[in-house]
Design a protein around this motif. Structure first.
Motif, PDB file in Angstrom:
ATOM      1  N   ARG A 181       6.698  71.595  35.699  1.00 13.70           N
ATOM      2  CA  ARG A 181       5.570  70.681  35.849  1.00 13.70           C
ATOM      3  C   ARG A 181       5.515  70.080  37.241  1.00 13.70           C
ATOM      4  NH1 ARG A 181       5.012  69.160  30.005  1.00 13.70           N
ATOM      5  NH2 ARG A 181       3.646  67.388  29.762  1.00 13.70           N
TER       6      ARG A 181
ATOM      7  N   GLN B  40       4.928  59.137  31.564  1.00 12.75           N
ATOM      8  CA  GLN B  40       5.365  59.601  32.899  1.00 12.75           C
ATOM      9  C   GLN B  40       6.228  60.845  32.776  1.00 12.75           C
ATOM     10  OE1 GLN B  40       7.501  56.190  34.224  1.00 12.75           O
ATOM     11  NE2 GLN B  40       5.641  55.035  34.676  1.00 12.75           N
ATOM     12  N   LEU B  41       6.311  61.586  33.876  1.00 16.89           N
ATOM     13  CA  LEU B  41       7.196  62.741  33.870  1.00 16.89           C
ATOM     14  C   LEU B  41       8.643  62.279  33.941  1.00 16.89           C
ATOM     15  CD1 LEU B  41       5.493  65.392  36.185  1.00 16.89           C
ATOM     16  CD2 LEU B  41       5.263  65.024  33.728  1.00 16.89           C
TER      17      LEU B  41
ATOM     18  N   GLY C 263       4.947  73.901  29.241  1.00 16.48           N
ATOM     19  CA  GLY C 263       5.234  72.517  29.671  1.00 16.48           C
ATOM     20  C   GLY C 263       6.305  72.424  30.739  1.00 16.48           C
TER      21      GLY C 263
ATOM     22  N   VAL D 206      15.168  67.133  33.783  1.00 21.41           N
ATOM     23  CA  VAL D 206      14.404  68.196  33.103  1.00 21.41           C
ATOM     24  C   VAL D 206      14.989  69.573  33.415  1.00 21.41           C
ATOM     25  CG1 VAL D 206      12.151  69.317  32.981  1.00 21.41           C
ATOM     26  CG2 VAL D 206      12.284  66.856  33.158  1.00 21.41           C
TER      27      VAL D 206
ATOM     28  N   TYR E  35      10.636  57.339  29.911  1.00 19.31           N
ATOM     29  CA  TYR E  35       9.563  58.007  30.666  1.00 19.31           C
ATOM     30  C   TYR E  35       8.471  58.512  29.722  1.00 19.31           C
ATOM     31  CZ  TYR E  35      13.043  57.900  34.332  1.00 19.31           C
ATOM     32  OH  TYR E  35      13.969  57.478  35.237  1.00 19.31           O
ATOM     33  N   MET E  36       8.893  59.145  28.645  1.00 21.20           N
ATOM     34  CA  MET E  36       7.927  59.790  27.736  1.00 21.20           C
ATOM     35  C   MET E  36       6.967  58.775  27.123  1.00 21.20           C
ATOM     36  SD  MET E  36      10.561  62.425  25.965  1.00 21.20           S
ATOM     37  CE  MET E  36       9.400  63.214  24.871  1.00 21.20           C
TER      38      MET E  36
ATOM     39  N   HIS F  90      12.252  67.927  24.568  1.00 22.38           N
ATOM     40  CA  HIS F  90      12.503  66.536  24.951  1.00 22.38           C
ATOM     41  C   HIS F  90      12.333  65.588  23.761  1.00 22.38           C
ATOM     42  CE1 HIS F  90      12.425  68.182  28.965  1.00 22.38           C
ATOM     43  NE2 HIS F  90      12.736  67.014  29.471  1.00 22.38           N
ATOM     44  N   ARG F  91      11.330  65.861  22.916  1.00 16.66           N
ATOM     45  CA  ARG F  91      11.134  64.991  21.730  1.00 16.66           C
ATOM     46  C   ARG F  91      12.316  65.104  20.779  1.00 16.66           C
ATOM     47  NH1 ARG F  91       5.897  65.806  22.977  1.00 16.66           N
ATOM     48  NH2 ARG F  91       5.808  67.909  22.127  1.00 16.66           N
TER      49      ARG F  91
ATOM     50  N   GLN G  66      10.694  71.711  40.158  1.00 18.36           N
ATOM     51  CA  GLN G  66      11.055  72.386  38.900  1.00 18.36           C
ATOM     52  C   GLN G  66      10.739  73.878  38.994  1.00 18.36           C
ATOM     53  OE1 GLN G  66       9.315  70.561  35.379  1.00 18.36           O
ATOM     54  NE2 GLN G  66       9.839  68.496  36.042  1.00 18.36           N
TER      55      GLN G  66
ATOM     56  N   GLY H  88       8.112  69.812  25.953  1.00 15.88           N
ATOM     57  CA  GLY H  88       7.785  68.577  25.236  1.00 15.88           C
ATOM     58  C   GLY H  88       8.556  68.496  23.923  1.00 15.88           C
TER      59      GLY H  88
ATOM     60  N   ARG I  13      -0.901  60.393  31.374  1.00 16.83           N
ATOM     61  CA  ARG I  13      -0.382  61.778  31.393  1.00 16.83           C
ATOM     62  C   ARG I  13      -1.317  62.691  32.189  1.00 16.83           C
ATOM     63  NH1 ARG I  13      -0.022  62.899  25.301  1.00 16.83           N
ATOM     64  NH2 ARG I  13       0.754  64.946  25.869  1.00 16.83           N
TER      65      ARG I  13
ATOM     66  N   ARG J 208       1.262  61.148  17.578  1.00 16.00           N
ATOM     67  CA  ARG J 208       2.386  61.078  18.514  1.00 16.00           C
ATOM     68  C   ARG J 208       2.311  59.785  19.313  1.00 16.00           C
ATOM     69  NH1 ARG J 208       2.706  66.476  22.045  1.00 16.00           N
ATOM     70  NH2 ARG J 208       2.938  64.939  23.690  1.00 16.00           N
TER      71      ARG J 208
HETATM   72  P1  AMP Z   1       4.259  67.429  26.397  1.00 19.77           P
HETATM   73  O1  AMP Z   1       4.368  67.489  24.918  1.00 19.77           O
HETATM   74  O2  AMP Z   1       4.463  68.767  27.047  1.00 19.77           O
HETATM   75  O3  AMP Z   1       2.992  66.747  26.874  1.00 19.77           O
HETATM   76  O4  AMP Z   1       5.492  66.524  26.916  1.00 19.77           O
HETATM   77  C1  AMP Z   1       5.659  65.197  26.471  1.00 19.77           C
HETATM   78  C2  AMP Z   1       6.398  64.377  27.511  1.00 19.77           C
HETATM   79  O5  AMP Z   1       7.718  64.950  27.732  1.00 19.77           O
HETATM   80  C3  AMP Z   1       5.758  64.343  28.884  1.00 19.77           C
HETATM   81  O6  AMP Z   1       4.724  63.360  28.981  1.00 19.77           O
HETATM   82  C4  AMP Z   1       6.968  64.005  29.757  1.00 19.77           C
HETATM   83  O7  AMP Z   1       7.337  62.643  29.643  1.00 19.77           O
HETATM   84  C5  AMP Z   1       8.090  64.832  29.103  1.00 19.77           C
HETATM   85  N1  AMP Z   1       8.159  66.185  29.706  1.00 19.77           N
HETATM   86  C6  AMP Z   1       7.982  67.380  29.059  1.00 19.77           C
HETATM   87  N2  AMP Z   1       8.118  68.414  29.910  1.00 19.77           N
HETATM   88  C7  AMP Z   1       8.360  67.868  31.134  1.00 19.77           C
HETATM   89  C8  AMP Z   1       8.559  68.413  32.429  1.00 19.77           C
HETATM   90  N3  AMP Z   1       8.548  69.743  32.646  1.00 19.77           N
HETATM   91  N4  AMP Z   1       8.788  67.553  33.458  1.00 19.77           N
HETATM   92  C9  AMP Z   1       8.823  66.220  33.260  1.00 19.77           C
HETATM   93  N5  AMP Z   1       8.614  65.628  32.075  1.00 19.77           N
HETATM   94  C10 AMP Z   1       8.389  66.442  30.997  1.00 19.77           C
END
Ligand code: AMP
Length: 219
Positions: free
Chosen positions: A88, A57-58, A85, A64, A52-53, A35-36, A92, A32, A173, A162
């Motif tokens: 998922r 959504q994933l 994280g 990823v 997506y975020m 990605h952020r 993966q 997460g 989520r 967030r």
């Molecule tokens: P998190 O902080 O781990 O809840 O991640 C925030 C967002 O990042 C998730 O809601 C997804 O959109 C994206 N994300 C993080 N890790 C993954 C993953 N392993 N697969 C797909 N999307 C991910």
């Protein structure tokens, strides 16, 4: 030690991951956070991730897996690795297994933090963080000592929520977790039954840490 941490959003993965990574000297990779950071950079990839975020959504598996494979290949991961994280989804998990097999460094444990959906909604929707140092607070469960002042860095002002911590996005989520990530527990139970450990995430954070450290110390 190489560990995958599994659990619904809001199960406390981030908090526990930081503590475990420090205790057992592992590189902590939060998918997460990674990605952020990419999203915040405003890159083309970041703009794709944001779509997506922000909808809860994933992100698609191929994207990823690529992002995380680069992070996992960091030489610092050779001393130990804590994945928070990621993975998922089953594809993966398969990609991770293949990468770790290639590195000759298979997973040691899969730690599942189990928590109820209602607790998750209350926890996540009240979550706030310090915009300066990232310290995490909660409107009800974890207030700073002085209202509006960060305990860690002294920042004074509004704490931030967030973009994906609002109730509608949290429910989305959670649904993504139920449909796509929870089945991974069975995947690991099938492929590595002796590696899966389940912890009660409804307990207070310090108790969860104590449970995890006790079990991992024996691992
Ligand atoms: P998190 O902080 O781990 O809840 O991640 C925030 C967002 O990042 C998730 O809601 C997804 O959109 C994206 N994300 C993080 N890790 C993954 C993953 N392993 N697969 C797909 N999307 C991910």
């Amino acid at each position: 030690m190489r560990i995958v941490l599994l659990g619904a959003p809001g199960a406390g993965k981030g908090t526990q991951a930081k503590r475990l990574a420090e205790t057992f000297d592992m590189l902590h990779l939060s998918s997460g956070d990674i990605h952020r950071a990419e999203k915040a950079s405003g890159s083309t990839l970041g703009k794709t991730l944001a779509r997506y975020m922000d909808a809860g959504q994933l992100v698609p598996d191929d994207v990823v897996v690529d992002v995380m494979a680069k992070a996992i290949s960091d030489p610092k991961a050779s001393r130990g690795l804590l994945l928070d994280g990621f993975p998922r989804t089953e594809p993966q998990a398969q990609a991770l297994d293949a990468q770790l097999a290639e590195l000759g460094a298979p997973l040691d444990k899969v730690a599942v933090i189990d928590v109820s959906a209602e607790a998750v909604v209350e926890r996540i929707c009240g979550r706030r963080s310090c915009p300066k140092c990232g310290a995490i607070y909660h409107l009800k469960f974890l207030k700073p000592a002085v209202e509006g002042v960060c305990d860690k860095c002294g920042y004074k002002g509004q704490f931030v929520q967030r973009a994906d911590d609002t109730e509608a996005v949290v429910r989305q989520r959670l649904e993504a977790y139920r449909a796509q990530t929870a089945p991974l527990i069975d995947y690991y139970k099938k492929t590595s039954p002796d590696k899966v450990m389940v912890f009660d995430g409804n307990k207070a954070p310090d108790d969860v840490t104590r449970d995890m450290v006790a079990v991992l110390n024996k691992a």
